[in-house]
Design a protein around this motif. Structure first.
Motif, PDB file in Angstrom:
ATOM      1  N   ASP A 173      47.393  26.710  47.387  1.00  0.00           N
ATOM      2  CA  ASP A 173      46.097  26.237  47.885  1.00  0.00           C
ATOM      3  C   ASP A 173      45.230  27.402  48.346  1.00  0.00           C
ATOM      4  OD1 ASP A 173      46.815  23.636  47.380  1.00  0.00           O
ATOM      5  OD2 ASP A 173      47.496  23.225  49.425  1.00  0.00           O
ATOM      6  N   SER A 174      45.851  28.390  49.005  1.00  0.00           N
ATOM      7  CA  SER A 174      45.101  29.549  49.494  1.00  0.00           C
ATOM      8  C   SER A 174      44.523  30.357  48.339  1.00  0.00           C
ATOM      9  CB  SER A 174      46.019  30.430  50.353  1.00  0.00           C
ATOM     10  OG  SER A 174      45.328  31.584  50.779  1.00  0.00           O
ATOM     11  N   ILE A 175      45.322  30.554  47.273  1.00  0.00           N
ATOM     12  CA  ILE A 175      44.838  31.290  46.100  1.00  0.00           C
ATOM     13  C   ILE A 175      43.676  30.546  45.456  1.00  0.00           C
ATOM     14  CG2 ILE A 175      45.467  31.974  43.751  1.00  0.00           C
ATOM     15  CD1 ILE A 175      48.258  32.617  44.813  1.00  0.00           C
ATOM     16  N   SER A 176      43.759  29.218  45.409  1.00  0.00           N
ATOM     17  CA  SER A 176      42.680  28.416  44.835  1.00  0.00           C
ATOM     18  C   SER A 176      41.387  28.616  45.608  1.00  0.00           C
ATOM     19  CB  SER A 176      43.075  26.937  44.838  1.00  0.00           C
ATOM     20  OG  SER A 176      42.046  26.147  44.298  1.00  0.00           O
ATOM     21  N   THR A 177      41.463  28.661  46.945  1.00  0.00           N
ATOM     22  CA  THR A 177      40.281  28.867  47.782  1.00  0.00           C
ATOM     23  C   THR A 177      39.661  30.240  47.543  1.00  0.00           C
ATOM     24  OG1 THR A 177      41.190  27.401  49.483  1.00  0.00           O
ATOM     25  CG2 THR A 177      39.443  28.911  50.154  1.00  0.00           C
ATOM     26  N   LEU A 198      40.026  32.130  44.906  1.00  0.00           N
ATOM     27  CA  LEU A 198      39.507  32.206  43.534  1.00  0.00           C
ATOM     28  C   LEU A 198      38.126  31.557  43.443  1.00  0.00           C
ATOM     29  CD1 LEU A 198      40.000  33.036  40.626  1.00  0.00           C
ATOM     30  CD2 LEU A 198      41.234  30.900  40.251  1.00  0.00           C
ATOM     31  N   ASP A 199      37.926  30.412  44.114  1.00  0.00           N
ATOM     32  CA  ASP A 199      36.609  29.775  44.136  1.00  0.00           C
ATOM     33  C   ASP A 199      35.549  30.701  44.724  1.00  0.00           C
ATOM     34  OD1 ASP A 199      37.859  26.428  44.900  1.00  0.00           O
ATOM     35  OD2 ASP A 199      37.515  27.456  42.987  1.00  0.00           O
ATOM     36  N   ALA A 200      35.928  31.406  45.802  1.00  0.00           N
ATOM     37  CA  ALA A 200      34.985  32.323  46.449  1.00  0.00           C
ATOM     38  C   ALA A 200      34.602  33.467  45.514  1.00  0.00           C
ATOM     39  CB  ALA A 200      35.600  32.866  47.741  1.00  0.00           C
ATOM     40  N   LYS A 201      35.569  33.966  44.754  1.00  0.00           N
ATOM     41  CA  LYS A 201      35.293  35.091  43.851  1.00  0.00           C
ATOM     42  C   LYS A 201      34.418  34.643  42.677  1.00  0.00           C
ATOM     43  CE  LYS A 201      39.321  37.887  44.994  1.00  0.00           C
ATOM     44  NZ  LYS A 201      38.505  38.788  45.819  1.00  0.00           N
ATOM     45  N   ILE A 202      34.661  33.438  42.167  1.00  0.00           N
ATOM     46  CA  ILE A 202      33.820  32.917  41.085  1.00  0.00           C
ATOM     47  C   ILE A 202      32.363  32.819  41.551  1.00  0.00           C
ATOM     48  CG2 ILE A 202      33.321  30.860  39.704  1.00  0.00           C
ATOM     49  CD1 ILE A 202      36.340  30.397  39.502  1.00  0.00           C
ATOM     50  N   ALA A 203      32.181  32.275  42.768  1.00  0.00           N
ATOM     51  CA  ALA A 203      30.825  32.144  43.309  1.00  0.00           C
ATOM     52  C   ALA A 203      30.172  33.511  43.514  1.00  0.00           C
ATOM     53  CB  ALA A 203      30.868  31.375  44.631  1.00  0.00           C
ATOM     54  N   GLU A 204      30.940  34.480  43.988  1.00  0.00           N
ATOM     55  CA  GLU A 204      30.392  35.813  44.255  1.00  0.00           C
ATOM     56  C   GLU A 204      30.019  36.544  42.969  1.00  0.00           C
ATOM     57  OE1 GLU A 204      32.826  38.132  46.791  1.00  0.00           O
ATOM     58  OE2 GLU A 204      31.236  39.574  47.237  1.00  0.00           O
ATOM     59  N   ILE A 205      30.867  36.450  41.949  1.00  0.00           N
ATOM     60  CA  ILE A 205      30.579  37.125  40.673  1.00  0.00           C
ATOM     61  C   ILE A 205      29.383  36.484  39.989  1.00  0.00           C
ATOM     62  CG2 ILE A 205      31.490  37.525  38.348  1.00  0.00           C
ATOM     63  CD1 ILE A 205      34.232  37.950  39.595  1.00  0.00           C
ATOM     64  N   GLU A 206      29.264  35.140  40.066  1.00  0.00           N
ATOM     65  CA  GLU A 206      28.081  34.479  39.522  1.00  0.00           C
ATOM     66  C   GLU A 206      26.816  34.957  40.226  1.00  0.00           C
ATOM     67  OE1 GLU A 206      29.018  30.329  39.953  1.00  0.00           O
ATOM     68  OE2 GLU A 206      29.436  30.107  37.804  1.00  0.00           O
TER      69      GLU A 206
END
Length: 317
Positions: free
Chosen positions: A59-63, A65-73
């Motif tokens: 669950d922590s990795i999923s959270t 990963l979501d943050a990194k996707i948003a930041e790279i976008e």
């Protein structure tokens, strides 16, 4: 007369010695069985703790990963690879939640791969930031550049605060899961009764039964609440052991093989029940195709690889 009295005294002393040895032997057997049960309970709790920690890490990795996707976008980068990894992670989480066996070793390897991937994406984020900063420096004046650096610093401070909050949240969640693990680790059958049903459907509750009057076995028990167990269908396996310890099995009545502690074993019958986590009452029937031989029979219940209860009944000669 004196010789007869001496003989009686000798017999009395011999009986005292025999009783003493028997008492010592029963004490040793009781202590050994108690120690084995304590060790089994410790293993169950440890397995459940590993399960909870592995789920928290996924669950922590999923959270993150979501943050990194948003930041790279936000930085204008390509998130195609990250999106595919996200889909694979969600599939692993779903498979882990539905697995009937605790396979933490398998998922620990996957967790390391995901963590390595996240570190690699940190380098990508750093590169995108550098490129954006270079463009800003080329197009803006010195004052605009200073203002951008100030804004970036504030954003990083805010990001650090968000990461700190994430760590606090993760710690609290981990403590909560550890508390749940200490309560229970697996399904348990309580108040088990082994009843019999004759050909006319009459149910009897006795300690001993006549073989000719036992057409079916009826098991009645409760499944207490367990916060660590998902509310979903559960396969309950029944093993009926004859007086010699062999499993009573007939493929025509639903018998088959399953694993106990990693080793294959026969089961007498099984049934899927909808676990509701509300101390529900469960009733299971086994349709016996042949007469039970005289002797004492043991009944064992299993679910998800664990023994959850047991009882016995006796067939009279």
């Amino acid at each position: 007369m004196q010789q007869e009295q001496k003989n009686k005294q000798s017999i009395a002393w011999a009986m005292v010695v025999v009783l003493g040895l028997a008492t010592a032997m029963f004490g040793y057997l009781f202590t050994t069985q108690k120690n084995e049960l304590t060790q089994q309970e410790s293993l169950v709790v440890e397995k459940a703790r590993e399960l909870a920690i592995t789920k928290t890490k996924l669950d922590s990795i999923s959270t993150v990963l979501d943050a990194k996707i948003a930041e790279i976008e936000k930085l204008g980068g390509d998130v195609t690879e990250l999106t595919k990894v996200k889909e694979r992670l969600e599939a692993d989480k779903l498979a882990f939640s539905r697995s009937r066996k605790v396979e933490t070793g398998k998922y620990l390897g996957k967790i390391k791969e995901y963590e390595k991937f996240l570190v690699e994406k940190d380098e990508m984020i750093a590169q995108l930031k550098a490129e954006n900063e270079h463009l800003m420096a080329s197009n803006d004046s010195l004052s605009t550049h200073v203002g951008a650096l100030t804004s970036e610093r504030e954003r990083l401070v805010q990001r650090q605060a968000e990461l700190t909050d994430s760590v606090v949240t993760f710690t609290a969640a981990n403590q909560e899961l550890s508390a749940k693990v200490s309560k229970a680790a697996a399904l348990r059958a309580q108040n088990l009764k082994v009843l019999t049903v004759n050909s006319r459907g009459k149910v009897k509750d006795r300690e001993e039964y006549k073989s000719s009057r036992v057409d079916k076995l009826k098991l009645v028990f409760n499944l207490p609440e367990n916060e660590l167990t998902a509310q979903e269908p559960k396969d309950i396996y029944i093993r009926v052991l004859d007086p010699e310890g062999a499993v009573v099995a007939d493929d025509a009545t639903g018998s088959g093989e399953f694993e106990i502690d990693g080793a294959p074993s026969k089961f007498t019958t099984r049934e899927s029940i909808a676990y509701q986590n509300n101390n529900q009452k469960v009733e299971m029937l086994y349709d016996n195709t042949s007469q039970f031989r005289p002797g004492k029979y043991n009944v064992e219940l299993y679910a998800e690889g664990y023994k959850i209860g047991g009882g016995n009944f006796t067939i009279k000669k």
